[in-house]
Design a protein around this motif. Structure first.
Motif: not given
Length: 416
Positions: A138-143, A320-326, A394-404
């Motif tokens: 999910i994360f890979a497809f969303a990103m 769903t949040s992980i998908q949103g972060v992706g 890591a997917l959730f926090v790392g992706g969110l921090v990188y995007a922010l």
């Protein structure tokens, strides 16, 4: 709406934050109600509740899109007052709360003990390897990057942008605002030759109504995707369905190239074939929205069945949040790709290269297809690992921090 043009950027940011937070809270509460009742499904009924609810969500979105276009066009309601209507109409939902059955809940122990028990259930679910695997997909497809912002700008941008003025012997702008003031004059004046000036074709010049119909068809695609999954694919093999959906979606996304490749006269391939540009733009949006639903529904159903009792909303919101972060990370990648190809709101000369990249990028996800369960009943793997839970965090926090970080950096760069 009420404030009008006097609103400042910080207040606008605060308003958007509050609006988004409200929508997220309402969405989590709705998801919790659904997930809490999923456990009562069995046999052929597995997945039906979520599919029906998603179908109703999509149908409601379709109706909302229709009203958003019809009220300003036919009822002559100003766009400013539309914001007021949108805000007030949310209050109607309060009258529907009385129809919800909210069972009595009694906390066992202190607040700390209750929170500890909830977190224990969440961590148990996150530690399951069968939860981690589809989440990675999910994360890979969303990103994966997309060209949606650039393509939408291309659709509505006027054409041509520039034209050579033989009397003044210079390149002038052909685009004006509502008051008749020329736009992009500096861009056009940068071209010293008639050849380069006359090749600034701009976009396709879709009207506001044509663009709104594209959004409308996107909502239709969401409804169609839910219906197709519910009617024929809910019990199908997921690997074949996922692979076919990704390939078809990428192929139709690549069809945007027909609208981007032009001849010396500035005609698109579709215009050279005497076909309307509008039809190709509509078809792509419907297929992509349908494909998105076909990919989302199986994973959402699977995750809903894995949620522990008492922590259904928390676990499902995390998924769903992980998908949103992706998706947020994908937005950053999309911005980087758009800037790399030097695509702007007036320069679309390399948008076809951007489209080739974004259309083929999602094919990479096919390599991760073994991570997806084979079908809706493939949930017997009970293996656990703390690394599974740590990877999800890591997917959730790392992706969110990188995007922010990238968002804040872009805002600071634009204001400096």
């Amino acid at each position: 709406g009420i404030v009008g043009d006097s609103i400042s950027f910080p207040l606008l940011a605060l308003q958007q934050f509050c609006t988004t937070m409200g929508q997220v809270l309402v969405g989590v509460m709705c998801d919790t109600l659904i997930v809490e009742n999923v456990k009562y499904e069995s046999g052929a009924q597995v997945g039906r509740l979520q599919t029906n609810c998603q179908l109703m969500f999509a149908a409601g979105g379709l109706l909302g899109t229709l009203l958003s276009g019809w009220l300003p066009q036919y009822a002559h309601i100003s766009y400013t007052f539309m914001f007021v209507i949108t805000g007030i109409s949310k209050l109607v939902l309060l009258f529907l709360v009385v129809f919800l059955h909210d069972p009595t809940w009694k906390r066992e122990g202190t607040i700390g003990e209750s929170a500890s028990a909830t977190w224990g259930g969440v961590w148990e679910s996150m530690s399951l390897i069968r939860v981690l695997k589809p989440l990675i997909f999910i994360f890979a497809f969303a990103m994966m990057p997309n060209n949606s912002d650039a393509f939408n700008t291309y659709l509505i941008q006027d054409h041509p942008i520039c034209a050579w003025d033989t009397a003044a012997n210079q390149c002038i702008s052909m685009v004006t605002d509502d008051s008749g003031t020329p736009q992009y004059q500096a861009h056009c004046l940068s071209f010293a030759s008639e050849y380069n000036c006359d090749r600034q074709w701009g976009g396709l010049g879709f009207s506001d109504s044509m663009f709104s119909y594209i959004g409308l068809l996107g909502s239709v695609g969401s409804v169609l995707g839910n219906f197709i999954f519910k009617a024929w694919l809910i019990n199908a093999g997921w690997h074949i369905m996922f692979a076919s959906t990704v390939v078809i979606a990428c192929a139709f996304s690549a069809m945007q190239l027909f609208l981007m490749i032009r001849n010396e006269a500035g005609e698109t391939l579709t215009e050279q074939w005497h076909l309307p540009n509008f039809a190709f733009a509509l078809g792509d949006d419907v297929i992509m929205a349908t494909a998105q639903q076909l990919l989302n529904m199986p994973i959402l159903i699977l995750m809903a069945r894995l949620c522990p009792a008492g922590a259904e909303g928390t676990v499902y919101a995390l998924v769903t949040s992980i998908q949103g972060v992706g998706g947020t990370v994908g937005g950053v990648f999309s911005k980087v790709a758009t800037q790399s190809f030097e695509v702007t709101n007036v320069n679309f000369s390399r948008i076809w290269e951007l489209t080739v990249l974004t259309s083929s990028a999602k094919m990479i996800c096919l390599l991760l297809l073994p991570l997806v369960p084979r079908n809706i009943t493939d949930n017997q793997d009970e293996r656990k690992s703390p690394w599974s839970g740590l990877t999800i965090c890591a997917l959730f926090v790392g992706g969110l921090v990188y995007a922010l970080y990238n968002i804040v950096a872009s805002l600071l760069a634009s204001t400096s």
